[in-house]
Design a protein around this motif. Structure first.
Motif, PDB file in Angstrom:
ATOM      1  N   VAL A 182       0.853  -1.184   0.000  1.00 17.31           N
ATOM      2  CA  VAL A 182       0.000   0.000   0.000  1.00 17.31           C
ATOM      3  C   VAL A 182       0.897   1.245   0.000  1.00 17.31           C
ATOM      4  CG1 VAL A 182      -1.820   1.243   1.242  1.00 17.31           C
ATOM      5  CG2 VAL A 182      -1.772  -1.276   1.280  1.00 17.31           C
ATOM      6  N   ALA A 183       0.527   2.255  -0.810  1.00 14.15           N
ATOM      7  CA  ALA A 183       1.297   3.511  -0.837  1.00 14.15           C
ATOM      8  C   ALA A 183       1.200   4.187   0.527  1.00 14.15           C
ATOM      9  CB  ALA A 183       0.752   4.426  -1.929  1.00 14.15           C
ATOM     10  N   ASP A 186      -1.712   6.408   1.258  1.00  7.92           N
ATOM     11  CA  ASP A 186      -3.053   5.919   0.898  1.00  7.92           C
ATOM     12  C   ASP A 186      -4.021   6.112   2.067  1.00  7.92           C
ATOM     13  OD1 ASP A 186      -5.339   4.222   0.349  1.00  7.92           O
ATOM     14  OD2 ASP A 186      -4.105   3.198  -1.143  1.00  7.92           O
ATOM     15  N   ARG A 187      -5.159   6.732   1.782  1.00  9.13           N
ATOM     16  CA  ARG A 187      -6.109   7.026   2.870  1.00  9.13           C
ATOM     17  C   ARG A 187      -6.682   5.756   3.488  1.00  9.13           C
ATOM     18  NH1 ARG A 187     -11.130   6.025   0.964  1.00  9.13           N
ATOM     19  NH2 ARG A 187     -11.316   6.016  -1.305  1.00  9.13           N
ATOM     20  N   HIS A 188      -6.645   4.628   2.751  1.00  7.12           N
ATOM     21  CA  HIS A 188      -7.184   3.376   3.303  1.00  7.12           C
ATOM     22  C   HIS A 188      -6.460   2.939   4.577  1.00  7.12           C
ATOM     23  CE1 HIS A 188      -8.651   3.013  -0.924  1.00  7.12           C
ATOM     24  NE2 HIS A 188      -9.738   2.674  -0.270  1.00  7.12           N
ATOM     25  N   ALA A 203       2.266  -0.946   4.403  1.00 12.10           N
ATOM     26  CA  ALA A 203       2.765   0.195   3.634  1.00 12.10           C
ATOM     27  C   ALA A 203       4.186  -0.032   3.147  1.00 12.10           C
ATOM     28  CB  ALA A 203       2.708   1.458   4.478  1.00 12.10           C
ATOM     29  N   ASP A 207       5.024   4.828  -3.511  1.00 10.39           N
ATOM     30  CA  ASP A 207       4.114   4.214  -4.489  1.00 10.39           C
ATOM     31  C   ASP A 207       3.699   2.799  -4.077  1.00 10.39           C
ATOM     32  OD1 ASP A 207       6.445   2.848  -4.883  1.00 10.39           O
ATOM     33  OD2 ASP A 207       6.598   3.234  -7.040  1.00 10.39           O
ATOM     34  N   GLY A 208       4.100   2.387  -2.874  1.00  7.49           N
ATOM     35  CA  GLY A 208       3.716   1.062  -2.376  1.00  7.49           C
ATOM     36  C   GLY A 208       4.549  -0.070  -2.952  1.00  7.49           C
ATOM     37  N   GLY A 234      -1.082  -4.511  -5.266  1.00  6.13           N
ATOM     38  CA  GLY A 234      -2.249  -3.640  -5.191  1.00  6.13           C
ATOM     39  C   GLY A 234      -3.053  -3.607  -6.488  1.00  6.13           C
ATOM     40  N   GLN A 237      -1.292  -1.953  -9.508  1.00  3.96           N
ATOM     41  CA  GLN A 237       0.160  -2.161  -9.632  1.00  3.96           C
ATOM     42  C   GLN A 237       0.551  -3.246 -10.635  1.00  3.96           C
ATOM     43  OE1 GLN A 237       0.934  -2.933  -5.489  1.00  3.96           O
ATOM     44  NE2 GLN A 237       1.464  -0.805  -5.044  1.00  3.96           N
TER      45      GLN A 237
END
Ligand code: GLN
Length: 272
Positions: A182-183, A186-188, A203, A207-208, A234, A237
């Motif tokens: 995960v980047a 990322d808001r997730h 994370a 760019d993850g 992801g 990706q």
């Protein structure tokens, strides 16, 4: 208070299904038993324990951590906040790994960033002739993997360290990984279950892709000729991972869709 009343109170804060699961956990019963015993009285201690779990769930803690387990590929794995919660999507990685191993006797398989050990242990149980090595940089995660391996009597060598560090000059027929992807922004990461999961398992740089780059770069030195690398990644990706594998000399590079139809696992074969 009886079971029906306790469930009704919980229902004001969490879903009915989760309420049944949590009460079942307190009572050591499954959801079907709970439904069949709605008129049974609930002891004071059990009611208090249940209320505490409901409050924690209402505050966002993942059900898997509250129950201490999560089903993966038909088996219940112990989980703790030290490990990522096994996802159904990762069963795709297991299926592709089993397909890659078909017809290969006693293959050597490496699982990088094993977490709960769900991937390595499932492969060991589905392919008892395979020789599994599971690596994780987090001692607390590796302890969970070791406990799961022992509980299933799965023969998995568990090693602590960053990616390939603990397997020095060894080569494998298959390398699998569900790395952090995960980047970082990322808001997730600030939503749902992810808030409670180890950030180090989720994370991976701006760019993850930091950890995937690291794994792809080092993988060829740890693969036998004809060996495969399979990586979960992801939703956006796949193209980047395909490009990385191709640039590192992998052949037959392909991405495979998860249950939602999103390319989720990319793999390739190394031919020298
Ligand atoms: N699939 C997870 C999620 O997006 C991330 C897992 C991972 O980074 N390996 O919730």
């Amino acid at each position: 208070m009886n079971i029906a009343e306790a469930l009704a109170l919980a229902r004001q804060l969490i879903s009915a299904a989760e309420a049944r699961l949590l009460l079942g956990h307190v009572l050591g019963r499954n959801s079907a038993w709970i439904e069949a015993h709605r008129d049974d009285a609930l002891g004071e201690t059990d009611a208090r324990d249940f209320a505490a779990l409901v409050a924690r769930r209402a505050a966002g803690e993942p059900v898997a951590y509250l129950l201490g387990s999560r089903e993966f590929y038909g088996r219940d794995f112990k989980v703790s906040p030290a490990v990522l919660i096994p996802r159904p999507d990762t069963e795709l990685l297991v299926e592709l790994a089993l397909a890659a191993l078909a017809g290969q006797p006693s293959p050597r398989v490496l699982d990088l960033g094993t977490g709960s050990g769900c991937i390595a242990i499932t492969l060991a149980l589905e392919r008892p002739d395979a020789r599994l090595t599971a690596v994780d940089a987090a001692a607390a995660a590796l302890a969970v993997a070791s406990q799961n391996a022992a509980a299933f009597q799965a023969s998995v060598r568990c090693l602590e360290g960053e990616w390939f560090a603990p397997v020095g000059g060894e080569r494998f027929d298959l390398i699998v990984s569900n790395p952090p992807y995960v980047a970082a922004g990322d808001r997730h990461l600030g939503e749902g279950d992810l808030r409670f999961e180890p950030l180090s398992a989720l994370a991976s740089g701006a760019d993850g892709l930091d950890d995937i780059r690291c794994i792809v770069a080092a993988a060829p030195a740890h693969l036998e000729s004809g060996g495969c690398l399979l990586l979960e990644h992801g939703y956006d990706q796949a193209a980047a991972v395909v490009a990385m594998l191709s640039a590192s000399g992998f052949r037959d590079v392909a991405s495979h869709p998860d249950l939602a139809g999103i390319p989720r696992v990319t793999g390739g074969r190394l031919v020298r």
